[in-house]
Design a protein around this motif. Sequence first.
Motif, PDB file in Angstrom:
ATOM      1  N   VAL A 235       0.818  -1.222   0.000  1.00 20.21           N
ATOM      2  CA  VAL A 235       0.000   0.000   0.000  1.00 20.21           C
ATOM      3  C   VAL A 235       0.849   1.269   0.000  1.00 20.21           C
ATOM      4  CG1 VAL A 235      -1.970   1.166   1.060  1.00 20.21           C
ATOM      5  CG2 VAL A 235      -1.677  -1.274   1.406  1.00 20.21           C
ATOM      6  N   HIS A 236       0.536   2.147  -0.957  1.00 20.15           N
ATOM      7  CA  HIS A 236       1.063   3.514  -0.893  1.00 20.15           C
ATOM      8  C   HIS A 236       0.231   4.208   0.178  1.00 20.15           C
ATOM      9  CE1 HIS A 236       2.757   7.340  -2.729  1.00 20.15           C
ATOM     10  NE2 HIS A 236       1.927   7.733  -1.791  1.00 20.15           N
ATOM     11  N   SER A 237       0.847   4.423   1.339  1.00 20.04           N
ATOM     12  CA  SER A 237       0.089   4.819   2.531  1.00 20.04           C
ATOM     13  C   SER A 237       0.196   6.316   2.808  1.00 20.04           C
ATOM     14  CB  SER A 237       0.593   4.020   3.740  1.00 20.04           C
ATOM     15  OG  SER A 237       0.661   2.655   3.409  1.00 20.04           O
ATOM     16  N   GLU A 238      -0.607   7.080   2.116  1.00 17.26           N
ATOM     17  CA  GLU A 238      -0.793   8.502   2.410  1.00 17.26           C
ATOM     18  C   GLU A 238      -2.264   8.790   2.163  1.00 17.26           C
ATOM     19  OE1 GLU A 238       2.647  11.544   1.223  1.00 17.26           O
ATOM     20  OE2 GLU A 238       2.182  10.217  -0.452  1.00 17.26           O
ATOM     21  N   ILE A 239      -2.910   9.527   3.085  1.00 15.14           N
ATOM     22  CA  ILE A 239      -4.277  10.004   2.838  1.00 15.14           C
ATOM     23  C   ILE A 239      -4.249  11.524   2.930  1.00 15.14           C
ATOM     24  CG2 ILE A 239      -6.663  10.076   3.668  1.00 15.14           C
ATOM     25  CD1 ILE A 239      -6.403   7.223   4.619  1.00 15.14           C
ATOM     26  N   GLN A 240      -4.807  12.166   1.911  1.00 19.37           N
ATOM     27  CA  GLN A 240      -4.814  13.640   1.873  1.00 19.37           C
ATOM     28  C   GLN A 240      -5.559  14.186   3.081  1.00 19.37           C
ATOM     29  OE1 GLN A 240      -6.543  13.951  -2.135  1.00 19.37           O
ATOM     30  NE2 GLN A 240      -4.846  15.312  -2.669  1.00 19.37           N
ATOM     31  N   GLN A 241      -4.942  15.177   3.730  1.00 21.93           N
ATOM     32  CA  GLN A 241      -5.558  15.831   4.898  1.00 21.93           C
ATOM     33  C   GLN A 241      -5.761  17.302   4.556  1.00 21.93           C
ATOM     34  OE1 GLN A 241      -5.831  13.837   8.115  1.00 21.93           O
ATOM     35  NE2 GLN A 241      -5.706  12.485   6.350  1.00 21.93           N
ATOM     36  N   HIS A 242      -6.619  17.920   5.341  1.00 18.04           N
ATOM     37  CA  HIS A 242      -6.821  19.360   5.126  1.00 18.04           C
ATOM     38  C   HIS A 242      -5.500  20.086   5.414  1.00 18.04           C
ATOM     39  CE1 HIS A 242      -8.511  23.320   5.176  1.00 18.04           C
ATOM     40  NE2 HIS A 242      -7.956  23.526   6.363  1.00 18.04           N
ATOM     41  N   LEU A 243      -5.150  21.038   4.552  1.00 18.45           N
ATOM     42  CA  LEU A 243      -3.875  21.744   4.724  1.00 18.45           C
ATOM     43  C   LEU A 243      -4.098  23.208   5.070  1.00 18.45           C
ATOM     44  CD1 LEU A 243      -1.791  20.513   1.658  1.00 18.45           C
ATOM     45  CD2 LEU A 243      -1.397  19.949   4.052  1.00 18.45           C
TER      46      LEU A 243
END
Length: 508
Positions: A235-243
């Motif tokens: 798994v490419h393990s990144e989830i977009q978060q509010h910036l």
Amino acid sequence: MERFVWRVLPFLTFLVSFIVFFYLQDSYRAQLHPQVKLTENKCSLLHHRHFWITSKRIVTPQGIISGSVEIKEGNIISVIEGYGKQGNSKHEEVIDYGDAVVMPGLIDVHVHLDEPGRTAWEGFDTGTRAAAAGGVTTVVDMPLNNHPTTVSKETLKLKLEAAENRIYVDVGFWGGLIPENALNTSILEGLLSAGVLGLKSFMCPSGISDFPMTTIHHIKEGLSVLAKYRRPLYVHSEIQQHLELTDKGGPRTYLTYLHTRPPSWEEAAIKELVGVTKDTRIGGPLEGAHVHIAHLSDSSASLDLIKEAKSRGDSISVETCPHYLAFSSEEIPNGDTRFKCSPPIRDAYNKGKLWKAVLEGHIDLLSSDHSPTLPQLKLLEEGDFLKAWGGISSLQFDLPVTWSYGKKHGLTLEHLSLLWSKKPATFAGIESKGSIAVGNHADIVVWKPEVEFELNEHYPVFLKHPSLSAYMGRRLSGEVLETFVRGNLVFKKGKHAPAACGVPILAK
Ligand SMILES: NC(=O)N[C@H]1NC(=O)NC1=O
Ligand SMILES: [Zn+2]
Ligand SMILES: [Zn+2]
């Protein structure tokens, strides 16, 4: 005229008997020793199929020995202690490497070969030549950046056709888990039955339109199929978060890019994954499935979550890449997009903690995430970190880079062979590779850790696009001399074997 004939006749007679003598002698020897193939073997720069390698530093699972390895028809058939000692054989070739290191070939489980469809970025021929030149004897190809992506048995077939007679090292394949096949078990089972070693998915946009991201819901579906096949999910393990958008000096400064992908993205993804991996424990509903975290960059909260999950008995592993161990964000020059990758390279403190985790065994293995593109998409002139392609170009330098930066942290030859050979073989389910042991494939790298070199225009670089590599211009140590794949000498002194005789590795 007559006189001329009488003059040349003795010479011709001598020539003919000379040729006949050597022809007969060769066929006689071939009968006596059928293992000594006297015909040219285009797969190898060495004609022998039965030979010995001797060295004062052979890295085996039992430690470093001074001894000899016997290789016959592509396999290791004996390993004995004692430099220069061979069994009772007289006729086989003995190759004496002195104090050069003989180590299992590297297995790079994270390589984007991009063929078919984006061969201008990377391909089977160029990618596996670079691998062979770097002592990498097996690569496992990612299902994306090629077009179409490898998400069904039909698209895997396209990969296999494109690879035929073009691979210099052995190549396994990951299949892609995307929303479409995650919700269609028969496509997924077709792909797994066709031989992919496991599946790969992204928890954030992949940058490739026919490789959409998966949610944790799709991942659970995928894992339930993988459990049956006992194969891993990568798994490419990144989830977009509010910036919170803050100006860090414009798109040419690395800090601007770094702030767009904070460690909280990795942490968010891994938190969701470890919520699911509890079911992979022995006796759990997903027993047989396994989750592997690709290219970990965050060595703080994300790594802690993985360590906890492991200590609870979840079937989970993690890799990091040489670029996270070699570089730190502070040193990346403005506009130098060769360093752009995702997740991003973080600060020196983070790098120090990553090394500690590697040496303590919390990070299971290393891989390159070799992912080149066209030079124009890297925007080297413009230097815009936000718009440039994210991907590091490094495959040929896995070994010298890890060694050059790692030895300052206490990395040993035994660590190298665990991190680059044994553990990747186990993770990818390639049982016959990954260590110098009787019965295994004779996949071997011979190299000199002490030799230093400048990575400049005089060095034999086999990367498809050397200008994209952040390692160019660096001084490294660890020169690869020779590479064997299943007993074939596929690379020696800047030269490859005439034919590409790598084979596809398919799971059964
Ligand atoms: N699509 C692709 O190769 N992405 C890779 N590049 C990168 O820097 N990280 C990745 O996952
Ligand atoms: Zn990735
Ligand atoms: Zn990748």
